[in-house]
Motif scaffolding. Structure first.
Motif, mmCIF file in Angstrom:
data_model
loop_
_atom_site.group_PDB
_atom_site.id
_atom_site.type_symbol
_atom_site.label_atom_id
_atom_site.label_comp_id
_atom_site.label_asym_id
_atom_site.label_seq_id
_atom_site.Cartn_x
_atom_site.Cartn_y
_atom_site.Cartn_z
ATOM 1 N N UNK A 1 49.444 23.182 78.726
ATOM 2 C CA UNK A 1 48.391 22.251 79.144
ATOM 3 C C UNK A 1 49.237 20.969 79.186
ATOM 4 N N UNK A 2 48.673 19.982 80.046
ATOM 5 C CA UNK A 2 49.554 18.637 80.132
ATOM 6 C C UNK A 2 48.411 17.699 80.506
ATOM 7 N N UNK B 1 46.742 22.260 69.733
ATOM 8 C CA UNK B 1 46.017 23.575 70.183
ATOM 9 C C UNK B 1 44.775 24.059 69.158
ATOM 10 N N UNK B 2 43.806 24.672 69.706
ATOM 11 C CA UNK B 2 42.871 25.041 69.027
ATOM 12 C C UNK B 2 42.432 26.373 69.259
ATOM 13 N N UNK B 3 42.066 27.324 68.376
ATOM 14 C CA UNK B 3 41.742 28.579 68.543
ATOM 15 C C UNK B 3 40.183 28.931 67.946
ATOM 16 N N UNK C 1 41.172 29.999 73.512
ATOM 17 C CA UNK C 1 42.049 28.850 73.147
ATOM 18 C C UNK C 1 41.667 27.695 73.952
ATOM 19 N N UNK C 2 42.162 26.405 73.596
ATOM 20 C CA UNK C 2 42.057 25.320 74.206
ATOM 21 C C UNK C 2 43.107 24.057 73.477
ATOM 22 N N UNK C 3 43.282 23.282 74.467
ATOM 23 C CA UNK C 3 44.106 22.254 74.079
ATOM 24 C C UNK C 3 43.309 20.820 74.091
ATOM 25 N N UNK D 1 39.264 17.810 76.083
ATOM 26 C CA UNK D 1 39.680 19.057 75.886
ATOM 27 C C UNK D 1 39.778 19.862 77.180
ATOM 28 N N UNK D 2 40.791 20.777 77.147
ATOM 29 C CA UNK D 2 40.766 21.792 78.497
ATOM 30 C C UNK D 2 39.552 22.807 78.381
#
Length: 750
Positions: free
Chosen positions: A551-552, A563-565, A597-599, A609-610
């Protein structure tokens, strides 16, 4: 009626047969979204994945008709015990209620702004709602428009959503959303989900205050030299130095590079003179400006004094560049003249019905002359130097004069009157009225970004309840006139000691605003909340495969990432320890199947957030055991002599197998082959043992199970057996990288 997302066919006679229908209409806005894993393709149709694997597809999501159009919405895998609503709603971000929603409760069956889907056999089936098909499927149409019921999707992010209906308001498992954009908008999902402010939100903050130019009256950022020119008067209570004149500042630091304090007066003799209004830049460096009362001067950084001419007649009320490099346009009340800068001779003169200020549009050969006292604006043709049209200023005569400026890109005329800005197109038609809480004092345009900057100044009279001593800076799009940045408060900027002015750096990265009452120039720098430029997508991997999510984002200041889970379907989230790079790489384990997952990107402006993506992990097959793992486990075990040898190290399932003596053709006695051996990969295993030989790089022993597809050597002959599966495979998608490395042992991301 209150906006609600549920609509379904049925007349009032049917409603009377359903107790509680009124409660349905009142509760339809309930619902909580869960971040959807949106496909990377920005085109249409678009599909999103819900927390329990639901698939939601919308037939069109970009370039939608603002006036309204039908879109097809399909779903599968929804729970057959819970009803849902399908609607267009304001998207408030991950784990936030999407509300309000466009459309109302359908009491007649005629509206299709939303749909209600219920389990088969539900009491509302066939009356207000339709039933799910097999497998929790549905296929409906809804009519969506950019505006309605107080919702404007041009100003806020909107999504087509599914949400649990009013009977299960706390059930989040049915909630999925797909961002949509109408014609002229960017897709809402491209930038990620803003937590506190929308992704890509522009704002300005004070970076410095310059107090080196007396009482600033006007500004110009020179396009060539990049120096900041300040027309200034004296600020009596700050020093015993007369600060009148033209100041040249370093725009980065505010330090003074030059100060031209003198200009020719009525007799030609030099005298201390304020710089009232800057007309425009000179090539390379320097400016043309007006100094009181009737002086037209020019100077550049380093000059000891300005050169200039003194005009006859009334006081100069406005000034702008002329139609040739050697002339200047000058307003002396209602008289407009074009004069030669070197001599002061008027080459053309026109007397208008009234007015004091103007804005020239040389690109279109026009000049707009405003008469605030009479509530009129006149268009002057610069070729013929005649009035070619007159227009009313809404609000009538007597409005407080603010400013008159033209947008170089469009030819639109922006006129500040009292607490409003009137925008006329190049033909003189009023197209927009912008209303503020303060007095409209100046405007500047950035053609590179298509933005207009307006400084609003407080009246300064605290006996008036409308005043608070604080001004504001507002940024607008010059095509849609929408607010393009967070409104910025300018504390202490009031009009009691003069009108504020501003200058904008090309591109809008820096803005300078004067405050005459405070004797300062505030330097403002642009900030942008994180905007996702590359987002991860759902992916599937086998046990033991290495996966990478990428992710950018861009923003100002440069955003950081973590990053998160979520292990519970996006209900709760936690940070992945140490995951603070654009790529999150780990080895997939079956225990992670279904993890999301997400960034999350952060800077001083906000957090973005993505969309959450889902990891699907499958067990490795037997072929994988023999191919990638088995081959490495067996290694190059040698069965040609009488002494056992040890194969290579295994990728999973421990170290390589041991081949015992026996079964040899070159000496030694027949042997049982020692103890058996077990190797695992992706959840499958094989055991070899006993006497005899093995095939495929396994361990000696003829009675055990041996994988025959791996690498290594054939025990009896030493021939190599090639794997029928590739030793490694790569899958590159939108922000996703999946590849297999049998020998790598990387801990999974939780």
């Amino acid at each position: 009626m209150t906006s609600t997302p549920g609509t379904a066919p049925g007349g009032q006679s049917r409603l009377r047969r359903r107790a509680g229908t009124a409660a349905v209409a009142a509760l339809l806005l309930a619902g909580i979204p869960v971040g959807a894993a949106v496909s990377a393709d920005a085109g249409t149709p678009k599909t999103a994945t819900g927390p329990q694997g639901q698939k939601l597809t919308v037939s069109a999501t970009t370039g939608l008709d603002p006036a309204g159009q039908k879109v097809r919405v399909q779903g599968e895998g929804y729970g057959l015990t819970t009803g849902i609503y399908v609607a267009l709603c304001k998207d408030n971000g991950d784990n936030r209620v999407p509300s309000p929603c466009l459309g109302g409760a359908d009491m007649s069956g005629g509206s299709k702004t939303s749909q209600w889907i219920v389990p088969p056999g539900d009491p509302y089936e066939g009356d207000l709602a339709q039933a799910f098909g097999p497998g929790g499927t549905f296929d409906v149409e809804i009519e969506i428009a950019q505006k309605g019921d107080g919702l404007d999707c041009a100003e806020v992010a909107c999504s087509v959503v599914t949400r649990a209906d009013h009977r299960a308001a706390g059930d989040r498992t049915q909630d999925v959303r797909i961002p949509v954009a109408f014609a002229g908008q960017d897709p809402g999902d491209g930038g990620g989900e803003g937590v506190d402010v929308p992704a890509g939100t522009i704002s300005y903050k004070s970076a410095a205050e310059f107090t080196t130019a007396g009482k600033p009256l006007d500004l110009l950022l020179h396009p060539d030299s990049k120096k900041l020119y300040v027309g200034a008067d004296n600020l009596p209570d700050t020093a015993d130095v007369d600060e009148r004149g033209l100041h040249v500042l370093n725009p980065e630091t505010g330090t003074s590079e030059s100060w031209i304090s003198q200009a020719p007066g009525s007799t030609g003799a030099l005298r201390a003179s304020a710089a009232a209004r800057i007309a425009g830049p000179l090539p390379g460096d320097g400016v043309v400006y007006n100094y009181p009362l009737r002086g037209v001067g020019s100077a550049k950084s380093g000059d000891e004094a300005a050169s200039g001419v003194w005009l006859a007649g009334p006081t100069i009320t406005d000034i702008a560049p002329g139609t040739t490099p050697d002339t200047v346009l000058v307003a002396q009340g209602a008289t407009l003249s074009e004069i030669e800068r070197a001599t002061g001779t008027a080459t053309r003169t026109l007397t208008l019905p009234g007015g004091t200020q103007f804005a020239a549009d040389p690109e279109r050969g026009a000049l707009w002359y405003t008469d605030f006292a009479a509530g009129k604006m006149h268009r002057v043709d610069l070729t013929s130097f005649t009035v070619s049209g007159s227009f009313d200023l809404p609000g009538g005569p007597g409005g407080m004069a603010g400013f008159t400026e033209t947008d170089p890109a469009t030819g639109a005329v922006w006129v500040g009157v009292d607490r409003s800005v009137l925008v006329f197109d190049a033909a003189g038609t009023l197209v927009k009225t912008l209303v503020g809480k303060d007095l409209a004092r100046d405007a500047a345009f950035d053609t590179a970004s298509g933005r207009a900057y307006v400084v609003w100044q407080d009246g300064g009279d605290l006996s008036d309840p409308a005043n608070d001593n604080n001004g504001t800076l507002t940024v607008y799009g010059t095509e849609d006139f929408a607010v393009a940045a967070k409104v910025l408060s300018l504390p202490g900027n009031h009009s009691q000691a003069g009108a504020a002015s501003l200058a904008v750096e090309p591109g809008g990265t820096t803005v300078f605003v004067t405050s005459p009452a405070e004797g300062k120039i505030t330097k403002l720098v642009r900030q942008v909340s994180p905007l996702v430029t590359r987002a991860p997508a759902d992916l599937t991997a086998k046990e033991g495969e290495e996966v990478a999510l990428t992710a950018e984002a861009e923003g100002a200041p440069e955003p950081t990432v973590r990053w998160q889970v979520s292990t519970d379907g996006a209900q709760t989230w936690k940070d992945v320890e140490g995951a603070t790079e654009s790529a999150l790489t780990f080895t997939a384990r079956t225990a992670q199947d279904g993890y999301r997952y997400r960034a999350e990107f952060r800077n001083d402006v906000g957090t973005t957030r993505t969309a959450a993506v889902t990891l699907t992990v499958t067990a490795a097959t037997g072929g994988d055991t023999g191919g990638d793992v088995g081959g490495d486990t067996g290694g190059n075990g040698d069965a040609s002599n009488g002494v056992g040898s040890t194969g290579g190290d295994g990728a999973t399932g421990g170290d390589g197998g041991t081949q015992t003596s026996g079964g040899s053709t070159n000496g030694g006695s027949d042997s049982t082959g020692g103890s058996g051996y077990t190797g695992t990969s992706g959840g499958s295993s094989g055991t070899v043992g006993g006497s005899g030989s093995t095939v495929g790089g396994g361990v000696a022993g003829g009675t055990g199970t041996a994988a025959t597809s791996g690498g290594g050597s054939l025990a009896a002959t030493g021939a190599t057996v090639m794997s029928v599966t590739l030793p490694s495979a790569g899958l590159v998608g939108a922000g996703v990288l999946v590849h297999r490395r049998a020998r790598r042992r990387t801990e999974g991301a939780l």
